[in-house]
Design a protein around this motif. Structure first.
Motif, PDB file in Angstrom:
ATOM      1  N   MET A   1      51.118  61.927  26.702  1.00  0.00           N
ATOM      2  CA  MET A   1      51.029  60.815  26.506  1.00  0.00           C
ATOM      3  C   MET A   1      49.907  59.928  28.670  1.00  0.00           C
ATOM      4  O   MET A   1      49.123  59.796  28.732  1.00  0.00           O
ATOM      5  CB  MET A   1      50.895  59.302  25.662  1.00  0.00           C
ATOM      6  N   GLY A   2      51.188  60.853  29.138  1.00  0.00           N
ATOM      7  CA  GLY A   2      50.363  60.436  30.336  1.00  0.00           C
ATOM      8  C   GLY A   2      51.179  59.006  31.180  1.00  0.00           C
ATOM      9  O   GLY A   2      51.109  57.605  30.620  1.00  0.00           O
ATOM     10  N   MET A   3      51.488  59.000  32.326  1.00  0.00           N
ATOM     11  CA  MET A   3      51.333  57.268  32.825  1.00  0.00           C
ATOM     12  C   MET A   3      50.187  56.797  33.270  1.00  0.00           C
ATOM     13  O   MET A   3      49.089  57.890  33.853  1.00  0.00           O
ATOM     14  CB  MET A   3      52.308  57.983  33.897  1.00  0.00           C
ATOM     15  N   SER A   4      49.666  55.816  32.630  1.00  0.00           N
ATOM     16  CA  SER A   4      48.695  55.212  33.286  1.00  0.00           C
ATOM     17  C   SER A   4      49.191  54.236  34.805  1.00  0.00           C
ATOM     18  O   SER A   4      50.046  53.755  35.399  1.00  0.00           O
ATOM     19  CB  SER A   4      48.079  54.008  31.914  1.00  0.00           C
ATOM     20  N   TYR A   5      47.537  53.709  35.239  1.00  0.00           N
ATOM     21  CA  TYR A   5      47.738  54.022  36.656  1.00  0.00           C
ATOM     22  C   TYR A   5      46.516  52.063  36.251  1.00  0.00           C
ATOM     23  O   TYR A   5      45.656  52.825  35.534  1.00  0.00           O
ATOM     24  CB  TYR A   5      47.076  54.609  37.725  1.00  0.00           C
ATOM     25  N   ARG A   6      46.526  51.550  37.350  1.00  0.00           N
ATOM     26  CA  ARG A   6      45.636  50.995  37.444  1.00  0.00           C
ATOM     27  C   ARG A   6      45.006  51.230  39.462  1.00  0.00           C
ATOM     28  O   ARG A   6      45.258  51.631  40.258  1.00  0.00           O
ATOM     29  CB  ARG A   6      46.584  49.182  37.320  1.00  0.00           C
ATOM     30  N   ARG A   7      43.831  50.320  38.553  1.00  0.00           N
ATOM     31  CA  ARG A   7      43.044  50.805  40.331  1.00  0.00           C
ATOM     32  C   ARG A   7      43.100  49.099  40.843  1.00  0.00           C
ATOM     33  O   ARG A   7      42.910  47.890  40.210  1.00  0.00           O
ATOM     34  CB  ARG A   7      41.545  51.046  39.426  1.00  0.00           C
ATOM     35  N   TYR A   8      43.415  49.437  42.140  1.00  0.00           N
ATOM     36  CA  TYR A   8      42.963  47.749  42.879  1.00  0.00           C
ATOM     37  C   TYR A   8      42.066  47.663  43.502  1.00  0.00           C
ATOM     38  O   TYR A   8      41.575  49.017  44.055  1.00  0.00           O
ATOM     39  CB  TYR A   8      44.346  48.170  43.228  1.00  0.00           C
ATOM     40  N   LEU A   9      41.622  46.933  43.683  1.00  0.00           N
ATOM     41  CA  LEU A   9      40.045  46.295  44.321  1.00  0.00           C
ATOM     42  C   LEU A   9      39.790  45.814  45.884  1.00  0.00           C
ATOM     43  O   LEU A   9      41.424  45.182  46.163  1.00  0.00           O
ATOM     44  CB  LEU A   9      38.899  46.177  43.790  1.00  0.00           C
ATOM     45  N   ASN A  10      39.307  46.208  46.979  1.00  0.00           N
ATOM     46  CA  ASN A  10      39.183  45.457  47.850  1.00  0.00           C
ATOM     47  C   ASN A  10      37.971  44.961  47.911  1.00  0.00           C
ATOM     48  O   ASN A  10      36.719  45.012  48.019  1.00  0.00           O
ATOM     49  CB  ASN A  10      38.944  46.495  49.475  1.00  0.00           C
ATOM     50  N   GLY A  11      37.392  43.357  49.434  1.00  0.00           N
ATOM     51  CA  GLY A  11      37.204  42.834  49.082  1.00  0.00           C
ATOM     52  C   GLY A  11      37.479  41.575  49.471  1.00  0.00           C
ATOM     53  O   GLY A  11      38.748  41.093  49.433  1.00  0.00           O
ATOM     54  N   HIS A  23      43.525  43.510  38.688  1.00  0.00           N
ATOM     55  CA  HIS A  23      41.796  43.328  39.466  1.00  0.00           C
ATOM     56  C   HIS A  23      41.729  43.838  38.239  1.00  0.00           C
ATOM     57  O   HIS A  23      41.471  45.048  37.611  1.00  0.00           O
ATOM     58  CB  HIS A  23      42.429  44.484  40.567  1.00  0.00           C
ATOM     59  N   LEU A  24      40.133  42.907  38.321  1.00  0.00           N
ATOM     60  CA  LEU A  24      38.803  43.457  37.035  1.00  0.00           C
ATOM     61  C   LEU A  24      37.304  43.191  38.126  1.00  0.00           C
ATOM     62  O   LEU A  24      36.866  44.791  37.802  1.00  0.00           O
ATOM     63  CB  LEU A  24      38.855  42.174  36.454  1.00  0.00           C
ATOM     64  N   ALA A  25      37.182  42.729  39.094  1.00  0.00           N
ATOM     65  CA  ALA A  25      36.083  42.580  39.453  1.00  0.00           C
ATOM     66  C   ALA A  25      36.064  42.153  41.100  1.00  0.00           C
ATOM     67  O   ALA A  25      36.554  41.286  41.087  1.00  0.00           O
ATOM     68  CB  ALA A  25      34.905  42.348  38.559  1.00  0.00           C
ATOM     69  N   THR A  26      35.315  42.374  41.851  1.00  0.00           N
ATOM     70  CA  THR A  26      34.951  41.791  42.891  1.00  0.00           C
ATOM     71  C   THR A  26      33.656  40.947  43.029  1.00  0.00           C
ATOM     72  O   THR A  26      32.736  40.804  41.594  1.00  0.00           O
ATOM     73  CB  THR A  26      34.386  42.641  43.960  1.00  0.00           C
ATOM     74  N   ILE A  27      33.574  40.105  43.967  1.00  0.00           N
ATOM     75  CA  ILE A  27      32.490  38.777  44.027  1.00  0.00           C
ATOM     76  C   ILE A  27      31.704  39.704  44.288  1.00  0.00           C
ATOM     77  O   ILE A  27      30.060  39.120  43.263  1.00  0.00           O
ATOM     78  CB  ILE A  27      32.429  37.859  44.729  1.00  0.00           C
ATOM     79  N   LEU A 101      33.095  37.963  31.825  1.00  0.00           N
ATOM     80  CA  LEU A 101      34.612  37.820  31.863  1.00  0.00           C
ATOM     81  C   LEU A 101      34.602  36.587  31.737  1.00  0.00           C
ATOM     82  O   LEU A 101      33.600  35.633  32.636  1.00  0.00           O
ATOM     83  CB  LEU A 101      35.362  37.935  33.329  1.00  0.00           C
ATOM     84  N   GLU A 102      35.148  35.709  31.697  1.00  0.00           N
ATOM     85  CA  GLU A 102      35.151  34.550  30.775  1.00  0.00           C
ATOM     86  C   GLU A 102      36.350  33.792  31.753  1.00  0.00           C
ATOM     87  O   GLU A 102      37.173  34.407  32.156  1.00  0.00           O
ATOM     88  CB  GLU A 102      36.448  34.150  29.700  1.00  0.00           C
ATOM     89  N   ARG A 103      35.452  32.438  32.710  1.00  0.00           N
ATOM     90  CA  ARG A 103      36.270  31.678  33.834  1.00  0.00           C
ATOM     91  C   ARG A 103      37.828  31.596  33.667  1.00  0.00           C
ATOM     92  O   ARG A 103      38.254  31.672  34.414  1.00  0.00           O
ATOM     93  CB  ARG A 103      35.413  31.267  34.411  1.00  0.00           C
ATOM     94  N   ASN A 104      37.562  30.973  32.476  1.00  0.00           N
ATOM     95  CA  ASN A 104      39.048  29.974  31.729  1.00  0.00           C
ATOM     96  C   ASN A 104      40.119  31.423  32.280  1.00  0.00           C
ATOM     97  O   ASN A 104      41.485  30.822  32.107  1.00  0.00           O
ATOM     98  CB  ASN A 104      39.288  29.397  30.986  1.00  0.00           C
ATOM     99  N   LEU A 105      40.368  32.649  32.131  1.00  0.00           N
ATOM    100  CA  LEU A 105      40.847  34.132  31.478  1.00  0.00           C
ATOM    101  C   LEU A 105      41.016  34.950  33.054  1.00  0.00           C
ATOM    102  O   LEU A 105      41.569  36.164  32.969  1.00  0.00           O
ATOM    103  CB  LEU A 105      40.494  34.591  30.680  1.00  0.00           C
ATOM    104  N   LEU A 106      40.061  34.091  33.878  1.00  0.00           N
ATOM    105  CA  LEU A 106      40.766  34.913  35.464  1.00  0.00           C
ATOM    106  C   LEU A 106      41.228  33.685  36.512  1.00  0.00           C
ATOM    107  O   LEU A 106      41.520  32.640  36.585  1.00  0.00           O
ATOM    108  CB  LEU A 106      38.993  35.168  35.862  1.00  0.00           C
ATOM    109  N   VAL A 107      41.795  34.796  37.818  1.00  0.00           N
ATOM    110  CA  VAL A 107      42.322  34.143  38.823  1.00  0.00           C
ATOM    111  C   VAL A 107      42.157  34.963  39.840  1.00  0.00           C
ATOM    112  O   VAL A 107      41.514  35.935  39.725  1.00  0.00           O
ATOM    113  CB  VAL A 107      44.030  34.393  38.202  1.00  0.00           C
ATOM    114  N   ASP A 108      41.600  34.055  41.063  1.00  0.00           N
ATOM    115  CA  ASP A 108      41.269  34.396  42.353  1.00  0.00           C
ATOM    116  C   ASP A 108      42.839  35.226  42.789  1.00  0.00           C
ATOM    117  O   ASP A 108      43.743  34.723  43.061  1.00  0.00           O
ATOM    118  CB  ASP A 108      40.881  33.510  43.473  1.00  0.00           C
ATOM    119  N   VAL A 109      42.779  36.218  43.408  1.00  0.00           N
ATOM    120  CA  VAL A 109      43.636  37.198  43.258  1.00  0.00           C
ATOM    121  C   VAL A 109      44.378  37.433  45.488  1.00  0.00           C
ATOM    122  O   VAL A 109      45.018  37.157  44.891  1.00  0.00           O
ATOM    123  CB  VAL A 109      43.576  38.448  42.905  1.00  0.00           C
ATOM    124  N   GLN A 110      42.340  37.491  45.868  1.00  0.00           N
ATOM    125  CA  GLN A 110      42.433  36.640  46.685  1.00  0.00           C
ATOM    126  C   GLN A 110      42.479  35.998  47.480  1.00  0.00           C
ATOM    127  O   GLN A 110      41.466  34.773  47.052  1.00  0.00           O
ATOM    128  CB  GLN A 110      42.292  37.829  47.561  1.00  0.00           C
TER     129      GLN A 110
END
Length: 110
Positions: A1-11, A23-27, A101-110
């Motif tokens: 099955m292999g290892m899954s990895y997550r993508r990290y965003l900049n912005g 990380h899910l999305a940028t502004i 994406l529902e606002r109540n299920l999100l946080v600002d990561v930066q």
């Protein structure tokens, strides 16, 4: 099955999962803040990362009939919103391929 990895965003502003901060999305990929989900305010995005798409199903929404897929965080599995696969009304076609994406299920990561 292999290892899954997550993508990290900049912005300047990055939205993440409220449970695990993946990380899910940028502004910059946000199209509109004028949407509502099951938990209140929701945002329309052109693209998101680190999500798993569920099976397509037809739903009657306030703007008409749509075929949508629920989307889940790839790390913790929390439901985050949905993806529009198909809009049946011509005025809603711009939503196809876009994500809510529902606002109540999100946080600002930066």
């Amino acid at each position: 099955m292999g290892m899954s990895y997550r993508r990290y965003l900049n912005g300047a502003r990055i939205y993440g999962c409220s449970s695990c901060k993946t990380h899910l999305a940028t502004i910059h990929s946000m199209i509109s803040r004028a949407f509502h989900g099951q938990h209140g305010r929701a945002y329309l995005f052109d693209g998101v990362v680190n999500v798993i798409e569920g099976e397509p199903n037809d739903r009657v929404m306030t703007t008409g009939n749509h075929t949508v897929r629920d989307i889940y965080c790839c790390k913790c599995g929390q439901t985050l919103g949905w993806k529009y696969d198909r809009a049946y009304e011509a005025s809603q076609k711009y939503k196809e391929g876009k994500f809510i994406l529902e606002r109540n299920l999100l946080v600002d990561v930066q």
